[in-house]
Scaffold this motif. Sequence first.
Motif, mmCIF file in Angstrom:
data_model
loop_
_atom_site.group_PDB
_atom_site.id
_atom_site.type_symbol
_atom_site.label_atom_id
_atom_site.label_comp_id
_atom_site.label_asym_id
_atom_site.label_seq_id
_atom_site.Cartn_x
_atom_site.Cartn_y
_atom_site.Cartn_z
ATOM 1 N N ARG A 13 0.831 -1.207 0.000
ATOM 2 C CA ARG A 13 0.000 0.000 0.000
ATOM 3 C C ARG A 13 0.866 1.257 0.000
ATOM 4 N NH1 ARG A 13 -5.912 -0.277 2.254
ATOM 5 N NH2 ARG A 13 -5.660 1.944 1.891
ATOM 6 N N GLU A 99 -1.180 5.178 4.477
ATOM 7 C CA GLU A 99 -0.405 5.955 3.514
ATOM 8 C C GLU A 99 -0.340 7.429 3.918
ATOM 9 O OE1 GLU A 99 -2.986 3.943 2.997
ATOM 10 O OE2 GLU A 99 -2.917 3.008 1.015
ATOM 11 N N ARG A 114 -4.673 3.172 -6.983
ATOM 12 C CA ARG A 114 -4.612 1.735 -6.746
ATOM 13 C C ARG A 114 -4.387 0.958 -8.036
ATOM 14 N NH1 ARG A 114 -3.666 0.901 -2.085
ATOM 15 N NH2 ARG A 114 -5.004 1.616 -0.439
#
Length: 118
Positions: A13, A99, A114
């Motif tokens: 991530r 994040e 993403r």
Amino acid sequence: RTESVGESWARLRLVEAGSPRPEVQISLCDERGIEVYRLDMGMVEEKIGIEYDGVAHHLRSPEQRAHDDARRKDIYARWGWRTVATTAEDVLGNRPVLEGTVMELMGISFELQRCPWG
């Protein structure tokens, strides 16, 4: 070199968000060179640690949580590392809490993009 699937997903991530790739299994040693703690991952230069707190070892009881909080305070006091705790909800959820927190500590802005896995 990660020690759990949750750690791997957390690292992915961060990289997807544009963060530098975190180092994994960071050893924090005392003045004699003996390992006192090991961080799951982190940004060494910035002294930002990222810990994946899974249910089995970290979230099952208030005592486990208190132990982890005390450990993180000690890490900051002794080595100056700021430590971000993340959970399955953060790593598998849709909100970019991990994040945003890490990159804010690094002074980096990000635009979440993403990758379509699957």
